[in-house]
Design a protein around this motif. Structure first.
Motif, PDB file in Angstrom:
ATOM      1  N   PHE A 106      16.095 -10.890  47.405  1.00  0.00           N
ATOM      2  CA  PHE A 106      18.222 -10.872  47.754  1.00  0.00           C
ATOM      3  C   PHE A 106      17.831 -11.756  48.947  1.00  0.00           C
ATOM      4  O   PHE A 106      19.218 -12.107  48.775  1.00  0.00           O
ATOM      5  CB  PHE A 106      18.240 -10.238  46.714  1.00  0.00           C
ATOM      6  CG  PHE A 106      18.121  -9.671  45.940  1.00  0.00           C
ATOM      7  CD1 PHE A 106      19.408 -10.491  45.065  1.00  0.00           C
ATOM      8  CD2 PHE A 106      16.843  -8.920  45.276  1.00  0.00           C
ATOM      9  CE1 PHE A 106      18.958 -10.292  43.621  1.00  0.00           C
ATOM     10  CE2 PHE A 106      17.120  -8.298  43.341  1.00  0.00           C
ATOM     11  CZ  PHE A 106      17.777  -9.038  42.708  1.00  0.00           C
ATOM     12  N   PHE A 107      17.622 -11.504  49.280  1.00  0.00           N
ATOM     13  CA  PHE A 107      17.779 -12.314  51.790  1.00  0.00           C
ATOM     14  C   PHE A 107      17.293 -12.642  51.601  1.00  0.00           C
ATOM     15  O   PHE A 107      15.553 -13.116  52.378  1.00  0.00           O
ATOM     16  CB  PHE A 107      18.035 -10.949  52.226  1.00  0.00           C
ATOM     17  CG  PHE A 107      18.549  -9.707  51.675  1.00  0.00           C
ATOM     18  CD1 PHE A 107      20.045  -9.536  52.411  1.00  0.00           C
ATOM     19  CD2 PHE A 107      18.357  -8.652  51.077  1.00  0.00           C
ATOM     20  CE1 PHE A 107      21.064  -8.585  51.504  1.00  0.00           C
ATOM     21  CE2 PHE A 107      19.258  -7.464  50.796  1.00  0.00           C
ATOM     22  CZ  PHE A 107      21.033  -7.383  50.974  1.00  0.00           C
ATOM     23  N   PRO A 108      17.859 -14.261  51.745  1.00  0.00           N
ATOM     24  CA  PRO A 108      16.754 -15.067  52.024  1.00  0.00           C
ATOM     25  C   PRO A 108      16.612 -15.784  54.196  1.00  0.00           C
ATOM     26  O   PRO A 108      17.486 -14.760  54.558  1.00  0.00           O
ATOM     27  CB  PRO A 108      17.785 -16.321  51.644  1.00  0.00           C
ATOM     28  CG  PRO A 108      19.254 -16.654  51.237  1.00  0.00           C
ATOM     29  CD  PRO A 108      19.032 -14.538  51.106  1.00  0.00           C
ATOM     30  N   LYS A 109      15.896 -16.378  54.235  1.00  0.00           N
ATOM     31  CA  LYS A 109      15.927 -16.537  55.750  1.00  0.00           C
ATOM     32  C   LYS A 109      16.894 -17.583  55.999  1.00  0.00           C
ATOM     33  O   LYS A 109      16.327 -18.936  55.494  1.00  0.00           O
ATOM     34  CB  LYS A 109      14.309 -16.846  55.874  1.00  0.00           C
ATOM     35  CG  LYS A 109      13.035 -15.284  55.908  1.00  0.00           C
ATOM     36  CD  LYS A 109      11.721 -16.487  56.506  1.00  0.00           C
ATOM     37  CE  LYS A 109      11.040 -15.019  56.178  1.00  0.00           C
ATOM     38  NZ  LYS A 109       9.421 -15.790  56.223  1.00  0.00           N
ATOM     39  N   PHE A 110      18.005 -17.454  56.936  1.00  0.00           N
ATOM     40  CA  PHE A 110      18.755 -18.263  57.359  1.00  0.00           C
ATOM     41  C   PHE A 110      17.923 -19.189  58.620  1.00  0.00           C
ATOM     42  O   PHE A 110      17.191 -18.175  59.524  1.00  0.00           O
ATOM     43  CB  PHE A 110      19.803 -17.574  57.658  1.00  0.00           C
ATOM     44  CG  PHE A 110      20.488 -16.259  56.156  1.00  0.00           C
ATOM     45  CD1 PHE A 110      21.281 -17.622  55.463  1.00  0.00           C
ATOM     46  CD2 PHE A 110      20.419 -15.558  56.305  1.00  0.00           C
ATOM     47  CE1 PHE A 110      21.546 -17.124  54.666  1.00  0.00           C
ATOM     48  CE2 PHE A 110      21.126 -14.739  55.014  1.00  0.00           C
ATOM     49  CZ  PHE A 110      21.457 -15.576  54.090  1.00  0.00           C
ATOM     50  N   ASN A 111      18.236 -20.420  58.899  1.00  0.00           N
ATOM     51  CA  ASN A 111      18.200 -20.822  59.872  1.00  0.00           C
ATOM     52  C   ASN A 111      18.694 -20.501  61.409  1.00  0.00           C
ATOM     53  O   ASN A 111      20.282 -20.086  60.752  1.00  0.00           O
ATOM     54  CB  ASN A 111      17.384 -22.663  59.261  1.00  0.00           C
ATOM     55  CG  ASN A 111      18.700 -22.527  58.954  1.00  0.00           C
ATOM     56  OD1 ASN A 111      19.713 -22.666  59.273  1.00  0.00           O
ATOM     57  ND2 ASN A 111      18.582 -24.008  58.105  1.00  0.00           N
ATOM     58  N   MET A 112      18.361 -21.179  62.357  1.00  0.00           N
ATOM     59  CA  MET A 112      19.482 -21.332  63.424  1.00  0.00           C
ATOM     60  C   MET A 112      20.713 -21.445  63.553  1.00  0.00           C
ATOM     61  O   MET A 112      21.407 -20.332  63.512  1.00  0.00           O
ATOM     62  CB  MET A 112      18.574 -21.819  64.514  1.00  0.00           C
ATOM     63  CG  MET A 112      19.292 -21.243  66.144  1.00  0.00           C
ATOM     64  SD  MET A 112      19.981 -19.278  66.705  1.00  0.00           S
ATOM     65  CE  MET A 112      17.960 -18.991  66.705  1.00  0.00           C
ATOM     66  N   PHE A 113      20.878 -23.220  62.711  1.00  0.00           N
ATOM     67  CA  PHE A 113      22.486 -23.613  62.393  1.00  0.00           C
ATOM     68  C   PHE A 113      23.029 -22.966  61.851  1.00  0.00           C
ATOM     69  O   PHE A 113      24.226 -22.189  61.926  1.00  0.00           O
ATOM     70  CB  PHE A 113      21.839 -24.593  61.761  1.00  0.00           C
ATOM     71  CG  PHE A 113      23.452 -24.930  61.324  1.00  0.00           C
ATOM     72  CD1 PHE A 113      24.072 -25.818  62.483  1.00  0.00           C
ATOM     73  CD2 PHE A 113      23.998 -25.979  59.835  1.00  0.00           C
ATOM     74  CE1 PHE A 113      24.833 -26.383  62.330  1.00  0.00           C
ATOM     75  CE2 PHE A 113      25.300 -26.245  59.874  1.00  0.00           C
ATOM     76  CZ  PHE A 113      25.927 -26.369  61.071  1.00  0.00           C
ATOM     77  N   GLU A 114      22.526 -21.885  60.411  1.00  0.00           N
ATOM     78  CA  GLU A 114      22.713 -20.999  59.509  1.00  0.00           C
ATOM     79  C   GLU A 114      23.197 -19.748  60.071  1.00  0.00           C
ATOM     80  O   GLU A 114      24.954 -19.509  59.425  1.00  0.00           O
ATOM     81  CB  GLU A 114      21.814 -20.690  58.426  1.00  0.00           C
ATOM     82  CG  GLU A 114      21.786 -21.945  57.375  1.00  0.00           C
ATOM     83  CD  GLU A 114      20.450 -21.973  56.222  1.00  0.00           C
ATOM     84  OE1 GLU A 114      20.623 -22.567  55.882  1.00  0.00           O
ATOM     85  OE2 GLU A 114      19.981 -20.647  55.890  1.00  0.00           O
TER      86      GLU A 114
END
Length: 231
Positions: free
Chosen positions: A7-15
């Motif tokens: 349920f918790f995605p991996k966010f990239n640096m920009f996000e």
């Protein structure tokens, strides 16, 4: 097997940077407003957080939209923006719940809560247009009967919100275009409110942040959909 970590995605640096700037920005602005309304701050932080999850096509974003809608309805009621209250409490809230159900029924894979994204077809466009026109027509007379502040722009807000909600249910990236249009309308609405009471100015900045997030949401969905179709 579906686990909590899905349920918790991996966010990239920009996000991560976009979310951090959004939350810090609205919090700092809140501190400088003479009359502080904690519900406004809570609504803002919940809203920008929901958009980051939605931009990833993650169903958690829909549940956060429900929380945001309730909080935002309270703020809108205080300023007699009945159109916003009705739109978010009786349209955005149930549509987010229904969208969450649809997204969970249409995952990109059995291991993820990322929604399987679709294309906007002529048939879907026609359905979205008909539903938007119908809802706007009905709500216009409801808002008029309630002597809603800034009736014309409130009606436009309903139209853009409805189209965005329908397109989100259809799982197409253009939901973000409709929400971007809605953000612009709401920036104008809350500027009007802020001219009378500065306590509402954080809502102006809130929807500026929403606009940036929704623009990113469109780009993100196009990218994710392309990746899904290559798999």
């Amino acid at each position: 097997m579906l686990s909590l970590k899905n349920f918790f995605p991996k966010f990239n640096m920009f996000e991560k940077l976009l979310w951090t700037i959004s939350v810090v920005g609205v919090t700092v602005l809140f501190m400088f407003v003479p009359q502080k309304n904690p519900i406004t701050l809570a609504a803002t932080i919940t809203g920008v957080t929901s958009l980051i999850f939605v931009a990833k096509g993650n169903v958690i974003g829909q549940f956060l939209i429900v929380v945001f809608s309730v909080l935002y309805s309270i703020v809108s009621l205080e300023f007699h923006y009945y159109g916003e209250m009705i739109t978010y409490l009786f349209m955005s809230t149930p549509s987010a719940i229904f969208t969450a159900f649809l997204w969970l029924k249409n995952p990109a894979s059995s291991q993820k809560v990322e929604v399987k994204m679709a294309h906007l077809t002529p048939k879907k466009s026609a359905v979205a247009l008909i539903l938007t026109v119908f809802a706007t027509f009905i709500f216009y007379f409801v808002l008029k009967a309630l002597n809603t502040a800034n009736l014309e722009i409130s009606t436009i807000s309903i139209a853009t919100s409805m189209s965005a909600a329908v397109l989100m249910m259809m799982r197409v990236p253009y939901y973000a275009v409709a929400y971007s249009a809605n953000d612009i309308v709401l920036i104008l609405m809350w500027l009007m409110a802020s001219s009378k009471n500065p306590v509402y100015f954080p809502m102006v900045f809130n929807f500026m942040i929403f606009l940036a997030n929704d623009i990113y949401g469109f780009v993100s969905w196009k990218k994710i959909r392309g990746k899904q179709e290559r798999l």
